[in-house]
Design a protein around this motif. Structure first.
Motif, short mmCIF file in Angstrom:
data_model
loop_
_atom_site.label_atom_id
_atom_site.label_comp_id
_atom_site.label_asym_id
_atom_site.label_seq_id
_atom_site.Cartn_x
_atom_site.Cartn_y
_atom_site.Cartn_z
N ASP A 191 6.05 -37.59 18.14
CA ASP A 191 6.22 -36.17 18.48
C ASP A 191 5.09 -35.34 17.90
O ASP A 191 4.58 -34.42 18.56
CB ASP A 191 7.56 -35.66 17.95
CG ASP A 191 7.92 -34.31 18.51
OD1 ASP A 191 7.90 -34.14 19.75
OD2 ASP A 191 8.22 -33.40 17.72
N SER A 192 4.64 -35.69 16.70
CA SER A 192 3.51 -34.97 16.10
C SER A 192 2.24 -35.17 16.94
O SER A 192 1.45 -34.23 17.13
CB SER A 192 3.27 -35.46 14.67
OG SER A 192 4.36 -35.11 13.83
N LEU A 193 2.04 -36.39 17.42
CA LEU A 193 0.88 -36.63 18.29
C LEU A 193 0.98 -35.80 19.57
O LEU A 193 -0.01 -35.23 20.03
CB LEU A 193 0.81 -38.12 18.64
CG LEU A 193 0.32 -39.05 17.54
CD1 LEU A 193 0.45 -40.51 17.97
CD2 LEU A 193 -1.13 -38.75 17.17
N ARG A 194 2.18 -35.72 20.13
CA ARG A 194 2.38 -34.93 21.35
C ARG A 194 2.05 -33.46 21.12
O ARG A 194 1.39 -32.82 21.94
CB ARG A 194 3.83 -35.09 21.82
CG ARG A 194 4.16 -34.32 23.09
CD ARG A 194 5.62 -34.49 23.46
NE ARG A 194 6.54 -33.98 22.45
CZ ARG A 194 6.85 -32.69 22.32
NH1 ARG A 194 6.31 -31.79 23.12
NH2 ARG A 194 7.70 -32.30 21.38
N LEU A 195 2.47 -32.94 19.96
CA LEU A 195 2.20 -31.54 19.65
C LEU A 195 0.71 -31.30 19.40
O LEU A 195 0.16 -30.27 19.81
CB LEU A 195 3.02 -31.11 18.44
CG LEU A 195 4.54 -31.18 18.60
CD1 LEU A 195 5.23 -30.67 17.34
CD2 LEU A 195 5.02 -30.42 19.82
N ALA A 196 0.07 -32.26 18.72
CA ALA A 196 -1.37 -32.12 18.48
C ALA A 196 -2.14 -32.11 19.79
O ALA A 196 -3.08 -31.32 19.98
CB ALA A 196 -1.86 -33.26 17.58
N GLU A 197 -1.72 -32.97 20.72
CA GLU A 197 -2.38 -33.02 22.02
C GLU A 197 -2.13 -31.74 22.80
O GLU A 197 -3.01 -31.25 23.52
CB GLU A 197 -1.89 -34.24 22.79
CG GLU A 197 -2.38 -35.56 22.19
CD GLU A 197 -1.64 -36.77 22.71
OE1 GLU A 197 -0.67 -36.58 23.50
OE2 GLU A 197 -2.01 -37.89 22.34
N ALA A 198 -0.93 -31.16 22.65
CA ALA A 198 -0.64 -29.90 23.33
C ALA A 198 -1.54 -28.78 22.81
O ALA A 198 -2.10 -27.99 23.60
CB ALA A 198 0.84 -29.53 23.12
N ILE A 199 -1.69 -28.70 21.50
CA ILE A 199 -2.57 -27.67 20.92
C ILE A 199 -4.00 -27.86 21.41
O ILE A 199 -4.70 -26.88 21.71
CB ILE A 199 -2.51 -27.73 19.38
CG1 ILE A 199 -1.11 -27.32 18.89
CG2 ILE A 199 -3.57 -26.83 18.75
CD1 ILE A 199 -0.73 -25.90 19.19
N ALA A 200 -4.44 -29.12 21.49
CA ALA A 200 -5.81 -29.39 21.95
C ALA A 200 -6.01 -28.92 23.39
O ALA A 200 -7.14 -28.60 23.80
CB ALA A 200 -6.11 -30.88 21.83
N ARG A 201 -4.92 -28.87 24.17
CA ARG A 201 -5.01 -28.36 25.55
C ARG A 201 -4.85 -26.85 25.61
O ARG A 201 -4.92 -26.25 26.68
CB ARG A 201 -3.91 -29.00 26.41
CG ARG A 201 -3.99 -30.50 26.60
CD ARG A 201 -3.04 -30.96 27.70
NE ARG A 201 -1.67 -30.51 27.46
CZ ARG A 201 -0.75 -31.21 26.79
NH1 ARG A 201 -1.09 -32.38 26.26
NH2 ARG A 201 0.48 -30.74 26.63
#
Length: 242
Positions: A191-201
């Motif tokens: 989930d943390s990876l998913r959120l980090a990827e969302a912020i990067a987008r």
């Protein structure tokens, strides 16, 4: 499993290390290992020591208020109470230790026999639990002393034999452990990876779902843990009332 956003998929407990003496005259808990999980102590009160055995040998680490120590799977550890020692215990893989990820250092004849081990580790119900907790602690200390003497003398064979016996003892339970790790620690990391990827987008939508949580007050009754009287915190997500 009930959802928990507590950091790292970990569990948290308050532990009062046993104050009574084992047969060797040392006050403290039952020596044991965890086979998969890493454990950490944050000392909040008192003083004592952490005795450990691994393939590098035997070590004693002093503990006092503010001390932070942690130990990885396979580290035989014994909490020593030299005056009011109380710690917060942070354990990786919440739910896994409760599913059997621990083996006490009973003598080889006990660790090598599942029925004998089950009988030695059981506390039963009702009156007499304190006496039985002390009895199993004392038996674990007997095995611990033998392992310590061997590694201090440079003989790692008894330690390796203990590892093999411990693994065999819990092997039938281990198939269920992967699910616990996937549903707690791994799910939170993903989930943390998913959120980090969302912020990067440039996507910050998840921030709108922010919540603060509070653990309810711990129950007044303390269980007889391996190292002392223990209160486990309920870390399921519960919002703080407004």
């Amino acid at each position: 499993m009930t959802a928990s956003s507590f950091p790292g998929g970990t569990s948290l407990s308050h532990l009062d290390i046993y104050p009574d003496a084992a047969p060797d005259g040392v006050c403290g808990g039952s020596p044991h290992i965890h086979l998969v999980s890493t454990e950490a102590y944050l000392v909040v009160e008192g003083h004592g020591a952490l005795q450990t055995i691994d393939r590098d040998g035997y070590r004693e680490t002093s503990l006092s208020a503010g001390s932070v120590v942690w130990f990885t799977p396979g580290t035989i550890h014994r909490a020593v109470n030299r005056g009011g020692l109380k710690v917060l215990v942070l354990m990786s893989n919440a739910g896994l230790p409760e599913a059997g990820d621990a083996v006490m250092t009973f003598p080889p004849s006990v660790v090598g026999d599942p029925d004998a081990y089950a009988d030695a580790v059981a506390l039963g119900e009702g009156e007499g639990r304190a006496v039985r907790a002390a009895r199993r602690r004392d038996l674990a200390v007997t095995g611990f002393e033998a392992l310590r003497a061997a590694v201090v003398a440079g003989d790692r064979t008894p330690l390796d034999d203990f590892y093999e016996s411990a693994g065999a003892l819990v092997r039938h339970r281990a198939a269920a452990w992967g699910r616990i790790v996937r549903e707690r620690a791994l799910a939170q990391a993903e989930d943390s990876l998913r959120l980090a990827e969302a912020i990067a987008r440039g996507d910050v939508a998840h921030l709108r779902g922010a919540r603060a949580h509070e653990a309810p007050e711990a129950a007044s009754d303390r269980a007889f843990g391996m190292c002392g009287r223990i209160r486990a915190y309920d870390l399921t997500d519960q919002e703080i009332p407004r």
